[in-house]
Design an enzyme around this catalytic site. Structure first.
Site, PDB file in Angstrom:
ATOM      1  CG  ASN A  37      -1.511  -1.757   1.707  1.00 24.01           C
ATOM      2  OD1 ASN A  37      -2.625  -1.534   0.697  1.00 24.01           O
ATOM      3  ND2 ASN A  37      -1.960  -1.818   2.213  1.00 24.01           N
TER       4      ASN A  37
ATOM      5  CG  HIS B 130     -10.148  -3.464   7.265  1.00 26.78           C
ATOM      6  ND1 HIS B 130      -9.656  -3.092   8.114  1.00 26.78           N
ATOM      7  CD2 HIS B 130      -9.493  -3.703   6.427  1.00 26.78           C
ATOM      8  CE1 HIS B 130      -8.533  -3.914   8.640  1.00 26.78           C
ATOM      9  NE2 HIS B 130      -8.389  -4.383   7.448  1.00 26.78           N
TER      10      HIS B 130
ATOM     11  CD  GLU C 150     -12.807  -0.422   3.471  1.00 31.06           C
ATOM     12  OE1 GLU C 150     -11.681   0.390   2.777  1.00 31.06           O
ATOM     13  OE2 GLU C 150     -12.436  -1.260   4.178  1.00 31.06           O
TER      14      GLU C 150
ATOM     15  CB  SER D 128      -8.742  -1.640   1.325  1.00 31.27           C
ATOM     16  OG  SER D 128      -9.888  -2.939   1.898  1.00 31.27           O
TER      17      SER D 128
ATOM     18  CG  ASP E 274     -10.754   2.914   6.849  1.00 30.40           C
ATOM     19  OD1 ASP E 274      -9.872   3.864   5.906  1.00 30.40           O
ATOM     20  OD2 ASP E 274     -11.310   2.218   7.048  1.00 30.40           O
TER      21      ASP E 274
ATOM     22  CG  HIS F  49      -6.347   1.069   1.130  1.00 29.01           C
ATOM     23  ND1 HIS F  49      -5.098   1.008   0.498  1.00 29.01           N
ATOM     24  CD2 HIS F  49      -7.117   0.686   1.779  1.00 29.01           C
ATOM     25  CE1 HIS F  49      -5.689  -0.251   1.473  1.00 29.01           C
ATOM     26  NE2 HIS F  49      -6.469  -0.226   2.645  1.00 29.01           N
TER      27      HIS F  49
ATOM     28  CE  LYS G  48      -4.145   0.631   4.379  1.00 26.54           C
ATOM     29  NZ  LYS G  48      -3.789  -0.621   5.112  1.00 26.54           N
TER      30      LYS G  48
HETATM   31  C1  LIG Z   1      -9.613   0.368   4.969  1.00 26.57           C
HETATM   32  C2  LIG Z   1      -8.620  -0.372   6.404  1.00 26.57           C
HETATM   33  N1  LIG Z   1      -8.375   0.685   7.279  1.00 26.57           N
HETATM   34  C3  LIG Z   1      -8.127   0.423   7.875  1.00 26.57           C
HETATM   35  C4  LIG Z   1      -7.166  -0.528   8.283  1.00 26.57           C
HETATM   36  C5  LIG Z   1      -6.123  -0.504   9.076  1.00 26.57           C
HETATM   37  O1  LIG Z   1      -5.107   0.448   9.801  1.00 26.57           O
HETATM   38  P1  LIG Z   1      -3.768  -0.075   9.867  1.00 26.57           P
HETATM   39  O2  LIG Z   1      -3.235  -0.950   8.776  1.00 26.57           O
HETATM   40  O3  LIG Z   1      -2.854   1.711   9.960  1.00 26.57           O
HETATM   41  O4  LIG Z   1      -4.117  -0.575  11.067  1.00 26.57           O
HETATM   42  C6  LIG Z   1      -6.045  -1.008   6.995  1.00 26.57           C
HETATM   43  C7  LIG Z   1      -5.543  -2.504   6.777  1.00 26.57           C
HETATM   44  O5  LIG Z   1      -5.156  -2.963   6.061  1.00 26.57           O
HETATM   45  C8  LIG Z   1      -7.562  -0.693   5.797  1.00 26.57           C
HETATM   46  O6  LIG Z   1      -7.180  -1.607   4.942  1.00 26.57           O
END
Ligand SMILES: Cc1ncc(COP(=O)(O)O)c(C=O)c1O
Length: 379
Positions: free
Chosen positions: A36, A123, A169, A173, A198, A201, A231
């Site tokens: 990422n 997520h 989101e 992702s 969220d 990405h 990311k």
């Molecule tokens: C959409 C989404 N939110 C949150 C996270 C979690 O973030 P972190 O990797 O900083 O724990 C991810 C990680 O894969 C993600 O893809």
């Protein structure tokens, strides 16, 4: 200890292996089509130099305690001040990871009696938080604003009078598609609901200066956003941005924030430098978008893929075994592409997740598509 206490764990692992779902850790190898690190910041000179300069100034590696105790370092506060200004929010709070931050938001903010509606493809950390939280919790079909509204209407008809929270989101992702932000904001306004967005990405990649897809709605008192730093920002941790009252509330009531050692001050330095790079080095975003367009054209013409339009391009295969085989064949040819299987994605939607970053160029992308065409013909 005899073998018996471990037997059920062994059995689970064997069951996963039989279904081709066993996960193992492998060293990183091959061209990066899976990270990422969209803007190539993780190994950039400038980020490394910023951390080296901080070390030379005596910045400690460890925070030494919770933010509420001795762990509150000037580096955390400097990062949060810059992040609030950058994202146009009242206040920002830095967490150790996006996973923890999502869990923290969904367990701390929605209250008993409230209704929390979560996009079903959001997520895992949002799902965990929703399940552990105190609000009533409903899943809505992916990107279906009508389904969200129906859930609100049904809850009201059943006598629900609490506040509504809608969590999703902004850029998904595993599918690379975008949430219908404008419609969700309008829906939230109609129902006096809060939005938890969220931006994991989207941060660094979308919106003006990479401020994300919620940037167009900055300053509203009903939007809380999560910007992960691991990311596109190339560091780690996550910044929660939103109204001051909600951030102050988190400092007082959010257990994962209160009862954890603060993130390393050096990581705060890296994340702060990365935010500065988003403004100072817009060419990175331009180049990434060019690469995304190039890959989209290649994959559409040669593999019949419908481009997602983002740096995350799913290539749906469906069958778990075939997905694993195709990913392994691509890895053997030097392309680090991962197969994504249930439970990370819904049953029957196993896929390759092709991630585009500045760690590869157009020649690499062409070579990857050549390999994909070849592998698909034989797998
Ligand atoms: C959409 C989404 N939110 C949150 C996270 C979690 O973030 P972190 O990797 O900083 O724990 C991810 C990680 O894969 C993600 O893809």
């Amino acid at each position: 200890m005899n073998g018996a206490p471990l037997a059920r764990y062994e059995a689970t692992l064997q069951g996963l292996a039989r279904k081709d779902r066993l996960r193992t850790l492998a060293p990183r190898a091959g061209l990066d089509f899976s990270s990422n690190d969209y803007l190539g910041l993780a190994a950039s000179r400038r980020l490394g130099d910023a951390v080296a300069a901080a070390i030379a100034r005596g910045t400690p590696v460890g925070a030494t305690g919770s933010r509420l105790l001795r762990g509150n370092a000037p580096e955390h506060e400097a990062l949060e001040a810059d992040a609030a200004a950058f994202f146009g929010a009242d206040r920002a709070l830095y967490f150790g990871s996006g996973y923890i931050a999502n869990f923290a938001l969904l367990t701390a903010l929605p209250q008993k009696g409230d209704l929390l509606i979560l996009d079903q493809l959001a997520h895992a950390s949002m799902h965990e938080g929703a399940q552990a939280g105190r609000a009533e919790f409903k899943l809505a079909a992916h990107n279906d604003v009508d389904a969200v509204e129906d859930a609100i209407t049904r809850s009201r008809a059943e006598g629900g009078i609490g506040r509504v929270w809608i969590a999703f989101e902004s850029l998904y992702s595993m599918d690379g598609d975008r949430a219908p932000m404008e419609n969700l904001v309008a829906l939230a306004d109609r129902h006096e609901a809060f939005l938890i967005v969220d931006e994991a990405h989207a941060t660094g990649v979308c919106g003006p200066d990479g401020r994300g897809l919620a940037a167009a709605f900055k300053g509203r008192d009903n939007i809380v956003a999560l910007h992960t730093c691991g990311k596109a920002l190339g560091a780690s941790g996550a910044l929660v941005t939103g109204p001051r009252t909600l951030c102050d509330y988190l400092v007082n009531r959010c257990r994962p924030f209160i009862y954890a050692t603060a993130p390393s001050p050096l990581m705060a330095v890296a994340a702060r430098e990365a935010l500065a790079m988003l403004s100072d080095e817009p060419m990175r975003r331009v180049q990434l978008h060019e690469r995304v367009a190039f890959a989209g054209r290649q994959l559409a013409e040669r593999c019949g893929v419908v481009p997602s339009g983002s740096q995350i391009q799913p290539f749906f295969i469906g069958d778990v075994r075939r997905t694993v085989a195709v990913a392994a064949a691509l890895q053997a040819r030097g392309f680090d592409i991962r197969g994504i299987r249930p439970p990370t994605v819904p049953e029957g939607t196993s896929r390759l997740r092709i991630s585009l970053t500045l760690n590869v160029d157009e020649a690499d992308i062409s070579a990857m598509v050549d390999a994909l065409v070849e592998v698909l013909a034989s797998a």
